[in-house]
Scaffold this motif. Structure first.
Motif, short mmCIF file in Angstrom:
data_model
loop_
_atom_site.label_atom_id
_atom_site.label_comp_id
_atom_site.label_asym_id
_atom_site.label_seq_id
_atom_site.Cartn_x
_atom_site.Cartn_y
_atom_site.Cartn_z
N ALA A 68 -3.62 -41.70 -10.76
CA ALA A 68 -3.65 -42.93 -11.92
C ALA A 68 -2.28 -42.75 -12.67
CB ALA A 68 -4.70 -42.65 -12.90
N THR A 69 -1.63 -41.67 -12.79
CA THR A 69 -0.32 -41.53 -13.50
C THR A 69 0.74 -42.24 -12.70
OG1 THR A 69 -1.22 -39.65 -14.75
CG2 THR A 69 1.15 -40.00 -14.84
N LEU A 70 0.66 -41.80 -11.33
CA LEU A 70 1.48 -42.30 -10.38
C LEU A 70 1.52 -43.81 -10.37
CD1 LEU A 70 3.69 -41.95 -8.09
CD2 LEU A 70 1.85 -41.90 -6.58
N MET A 71 0.37 -44.47 -10.15
CA MET A 71 0.23 -45.86 -10.14
C MET A 71 0.93 -46.57 -11.49
SD MET A 71 -3.42 -46.15 -8.41
CE MET A 71 -3.69 -47.89 -8.80
N PHE A 72 0.59 -45.84 -12.35
CA PHE A 72 0.76 -46.41 -13.72
C PHE A 72 2.52 -46.40 -13.87
CE2 PHE A 72 1.90 -45.32 -18.17
CZ PHE A 72 1.56 -46.50 -18.85
N PHE A 73 3.15 -45.32 -13.54
CA PHE A 73 4.49 -45.49 -13.57
C PHE A 73 5.19 -46.23 -12.63
CE2 PHE A 73 4.36 -41.28 -15.83
CZ PHE A 73 4.75 -41.57 -16.98
N LEU A 132 12.07 -43.58 -16.54
CA LEU A 132 12.78 -42.36 -17.43
C LEU A 132 13.27 -41.17 -16.68
CD1 LEU A 132 11.29 -42.73 -21.01
CD2 LEU A 132 13.20 -44.00 -20.02
N GLY A 133 12.87 -41.16 -15.11
CA GLY A 133 13.27 -39.97 -14.36
C GLY A 133 12.48 -38.74 -14.99
N LEU A 134 13.20 -37.84 -15.52
CA LEU A 134 12.48 -36.85 -15.97
C LEU A 134 11.53 -36.93 -17.30
CD1 LEU A 134 12.55 -33.70 -15.48
CD2 LEU A 134 14.23 -33.22 -16.99
N ILE A 140 4.60 -37.64 -9.35
CA ILE A 140 5.82 -38.53 -9.97
C ILE A 140 6.95 -37.94 -10.25
CG2 ILE A 140 3.97 -39.56 -11.70
CD1 ILE A 140 4.39 -37.68 -13.80
N SER A 141 7.42 -36.61 -9.48
CA SER A 141 8.47 -36.21 -9.63
C SER A 141 9.39 -36.93 -8.45
CB SER A 141 8.67 -34.56 -9.32
OG SER A 141 8.29 -34.39 -8.23
N GLY A 142 10.76 -37.10 -8.57
CA GLY A 142 11.65 -37.54 -7.72
C GLY A 142 12.85 -36.73 -7.56
N PRO A 143 13.53 -37.14 -6.69
CA PRO A 143 14.84 -36.28 -6.63
C PRO A 143 15.52 -36.18 -8.00
CG PRO A 143 14.99 -38.31 -5.19
CD PRO A 143 13.72 -38.53 -5.95
N GLY A 144 16.00 -34.97 -8.03
CA GLY A 144 16.59 -34.62 -9.35
C GLY A 144 15.57 -34.13 -10.67
N THR A 145 14.27 -34.49 -10.22
CA THR A 145 13.42 -34.15 -11.38
C THR A 145 12.26 -33.31 -10.92
OG1 THR A 145 11.87 -35.96 -10.80
CG2 THR A 145 13.55 -36.60 -12.42
N THR A 146 12.60 -32.44 -10.06
CA THR A 146 12.00 -31.16 -9.42
C THR A 146 11.65 -30.15 -10.48
OG1 THR A 146 12.91 -31.93 -7.25
CG2 THR A 146 11.41 -29.79 -7.66
N VAL A 148 6.91 -27.37 -8.18
CA VAL A 148 7.19 -28.29 -7.05
C VAL A 148 8.27 -27.72 -6.26
CG1 VAL A 148 7.89 -30.61 -6.68
CG2 VAL A 148 6.40 -30.19 -8.65
N TYR A 149 9.07 -27.38 -6.82
CA TYR A 149 10.14 -26.61 -5.92
C TYR A 149 9.58 -25.59 -4.96
CZ TYR A 149 14.75 -24.43 -4.70
OH TYR A 149 15.77 -23.79 -4.41
N ILE A 150 8.67 -24.51 -5.50
CA ILE A 150 8.27 -23.49 -4.80
C ILE A 150 7.44 -24.09 -3.62
CG2 ILE A 150 6.66 -21.60 -4.81
CD1 ILE A 150 7.56 -21.21 -7.87
N TYR A 151 6.64 -24.99 -3.89
CA TYR A 151 5.81 -25.63 -2.96
C TYR A 151 6.63 -26.32 -1.96
CZ TYR A 151 2.45 -28.75 -0.58
OH TYR A 151 1.46 -29.25 0.05
N SER A 152 7.91 -26.84 -2.27
CA SER A 152 8.76 -27.39 -1.15
C SER A 152 9.24 -26.21 -0.31
CB SER A 152 9.73 -28.10 -1.86
OG SER A 152 10.65 -27.57 -2.41
N MET A 153 9.53 -25.13 -0.66
CA MET A 153 10.20 -23.94 -0.07
C MET A 153 9.18 -23.57 0.83
SD MET A 153 11.67 -21.91 -3.32
CE MET A 153 12.18 -20.42 -2.36
N ILE A 154 7.86 -23.48 0.42
CA ILE A 154 6.67 -23.04 1.59
C ILE A 154 6.51 -23.82 2.84
CG2 ILE A 154 4.31 -22.92 1.80
CD1 ILE A 154 4.13 -22.11 -1.12
N ARG A 155 7.06 -25.05 2.44
CA ARG A 155 6.92 -26.03 3.88
C ARG A 155 7.88 -25.35 4.94
NH1 ARG A 155 7.56 -31.95 1.79
NH2 ARG A 155 7.63 -30.73 -0.24
N ASN A 156 9.10 -24.50 4.50
CA ASN A 156 9.99 -23.91 5.42
C ASN A 156 9.30 -22.52 5.88
OD1 ASN A 156 11.32 -26.08 5.01
ND2 ASN A 156 12.47 -25.11 3.52
#
Lengths: 357, 266
Positions: free
Chosen positions: B119-124, B135-137, B215-221, B225-233
């Protein structure tokens, strides 16, 4: 200011709480300068509501409250030169005793030197000078009571409101504090408005008492007037013990009248209000005013209860009237009569008082 | 008579199992974050090289800063709003819609987080498409602020409910106006609740993954979220090191919370 001048004057005060509860119903009362004035009544009679209206914690639905002639009824509490001693003291637990006592002056923005002096003075007055650095939680109930008092008088209010301040103390301490409160009132010269449901407290400390019931003031007067000349059934019943006898006025001679009960017992009573012969009336009669052992009336002792300094009897007069009588015990300490005895008794002129209702 | 808990047969075993399954994975994770070996599951000796590597490769530093920034700002707003809400809902309890307000403020605790996240994602996304609001962050801060409020609110409300109303009246009676009474009496007495609420809100914000991930994008990790992205590797020792840091921060804060909120002996 001259004694007798009004300090607080309530004019036609009514207070209706949301939900329709009428706590005060058109109450008017004048409290004099330097007076120890007591609002006395059972719980729910409106006495605390009246106090809270004067303090500013509640606002009246109708009427005005004058403080030295100025209407303060709708000012917030911080803009009234009136302080309160709360029932459970309400000391600030996160401050020391000295900080508590100095709080009012600090909020008024007084200079520090003046605050310190006033705090020392107030604590000395309640004999707590050595306790300034303590926390309220480190004090006994009686000590907290003193600090609460010091905190309320430190800013030198024009009127001090006391909301059953002694009710949380045990009996001995309560009795000791009565004398002290009275002394403090005399020494500080501040007008005290004291709320209590305890008639003994009211009778021993007050200059004047307002007896309240059901949101109305029933009677205002000095303790002696209230006790000796109750105006109605409620006051006579609430203050001390009373016998209530119903009858009709038989004869009237000036201030004195004779009231006859349906089965013919005649009781001399003082007149109270415009009555004429034949009116149905109730009289109140204090148990200790009835004399035993002599007199025109005759009764039978139904109960005799030893009370230490006195003995309390229940005496039946004829079929319809039973009187409660209290007699001081003599030197031997023994009661003079026993259950089943027939005794003569006398009701002196002026002992019985006609009631308005 | 009170029996020691161990009296009941088998309870010790269950307790031991409970603690084992709860903490063993974390112990393993922390231990392997100090493993010298690159291969995650083979112990080769003690080393802090993964921590060094973590901080030198970049990304993690920025993520940690983001997490901290989001948590601090969201906590401040959440606590301020929670205090105001608690004051109204406890002190003025009778007003119309009080019950509804109470329910609404606790809603984020009940609604499944994935629903809130979508819902928050859709809202933004809507806001961005319609009025270009992004507003990014700041978006993340707003979202965190919202779900942190009930966590800050509960201990503050509990504290306020225990507080004697006569204390504030005494302050008003002693010439404090409404603000001064709040500043010198209500707030200091409310402080344990405020600190507890702030700690809870902070930890909740710091640990949040699902909503932030949406809702995070580039630069707002943020860190999770960062740890999760590391696990993908694959689970690398750096993941272990980053997780260990997160555990340490959370544990520290919860400890502070516990110390502040436990009843004081007087």
């Amino acid at each position: 200011m001259a004694a007798g001048q009004s300090a607080v004057e309530a004019r036609g005060i009514s207070k209706v709480f949301p939900g329709g509860v009428k706590a005060l119903d058109d109450v008017s009362v004048t409290i004099r300068e330097n007076e120890f004035f007591t609002l006395l009544g059972p719980s729910g009679c409106g006495k605390t509501t009246l106090l809270r209206l004067i303090a500013g914690f509640e606002f009246p639905s109708a009427g005005e409250i004058l403080l030295h002639g100025l209407d303060i009824a709708h000012l917030p509490p911080d803009r009234r030169p009136v302080n309160t001693v709360f029932q459970h003291y309400a000391l600030f637990p996160h401050m020391t005793v000295a900080e508590n006592v100095g709080f009012g002056l600090r909020m008024q923005g007084r200079p520090k030197g003046e605050i310190d002096r006033a705090v020392d003075q107030a604590l000395a007055l309640v004999k707590m000078a050595d306790y300034g650095a303590r926390r309220p939680s480190q004090l006994s109930g009686g000590q907290q009571q003193r600090v609460a008092f010091a905190r309320a008088i430190a800013p030198r209010p024009q009127v001090l409101l006391l909301d059953e301040p002694l009710s949380a103390l045990d009996l001995k301490l309560r009795q000791a504090m009565r004398g002290e409160l009275k002394t403090l009132q005399r020494e500080t010269g501040i007008t005290f408005i004291f709320v209590t449901h305890d008639q003994e407290e009211a009778l021993t400390m007050s200059d004047r008492i307002a007896v309240m019931s059901a949101g109305k003031i029933q009677q205002i007067g000095a303790p002696l007037d209230i006790y000796e000349s109750p105006v109605n059934h409620f006051v006579a019943d609430f203050i001390g013990d009373s016998n209530f006898i119903e009858g009709a006025i038989d004869t009237i001679k000036g201030d004195a009248a004779v009231v006859k009960t349906p089965d013919g017992i005649a009781i001399a009573a003082r007149m109270n209000g415009p009555h004429k012969a034949g009116d149905r009336i109730a009289v109140a009669l204090r148990p200790e005013k009835i004399l035993l052992g002599a007199g025109k009336l005759k009764g039978e002792v139904r109960e005799a209860v030893y009370l230490g300094t006195s003995t309390s009897y229940v005496i039946a007069l004829g079929r319809a009237v039973t009187l409660s009588v209290r007699e001081a015990n003599d030197l031997s300490g023994k009661a003079r009569f026993a259950v089943g005895d027939t005794v003569k008794l006398d009701i002196p002129a002026g002992a019985a008082r006609m009631l308005a209702d | 008579m009170r029996q020691p808990v161990g009296h009941y047969p088998g309870l010790r075993l269950w307790t031991a199992l409970f603690f084992f399954f709860l903490y063993a994975p974390m112990v393993v994770l922390v231990a392997y974050s100090f493993n010298v070996n690159k291969l995650a599951m083979i112990w080769g000796g003690f080393s802090t090289r993964w921590y060094v590597k973590l901080f030198t490769t970049g990304g993690i530093g920025e993520a940690a800063m983001n997490s901290l920034l989001v948590a601090v700002i969201a906590t401040c707003f959440a606590v301020a709003i929670a205090i105001a809400a608690a004051l109204v809902l406890v002190r003025e309890a009778g007003f119309r819609g009080a019950g509804l307000s109470n329910a609404l403020i606790s809603m984020p605790l009940i609604v499944p987080e994935i629903v809130t996240a979508v819902a928050t994602l859709m809202f933004f996304v809507m806001l961005k498409n319609w009025i270009g609001f992004d507003l990014g962050l700041g978006n993340i801060i707003i979202a965190h602020c919202v779900f942190c409020i009930p966590f800050a609110f509960m201990p503050i409300r509990a504290r306020l409910q225990d507080m004697d109303l006569a204390l504030e009246q005494a302050a008003r009676d002693l010439y404090a106006d409404a603000w001064k009474a709040f500043r010198f009496v209500t707030l200091p007495l409310l402080m344990p609740g405020v600190v507890a609420g702030a700690m809870l809100a902070f930890v909740i914000s710091l640990d949040d993954f699902i909503i932030t991930q949406m809702i995070s994008g580039p630069g707002t990790t943020t860190l999770p979220v960062y740890i999760y992205s590391m696990i993908r590797n694959g689970i690398t020792p750096e993941v272990n090191a980053a997780s260990t840091i997160l555990i340490a921060v959370s544990t520290a804060l919860v400890t502070v919370y516990w110390y502040v909120s436990r009843p004081k002996k007087t």
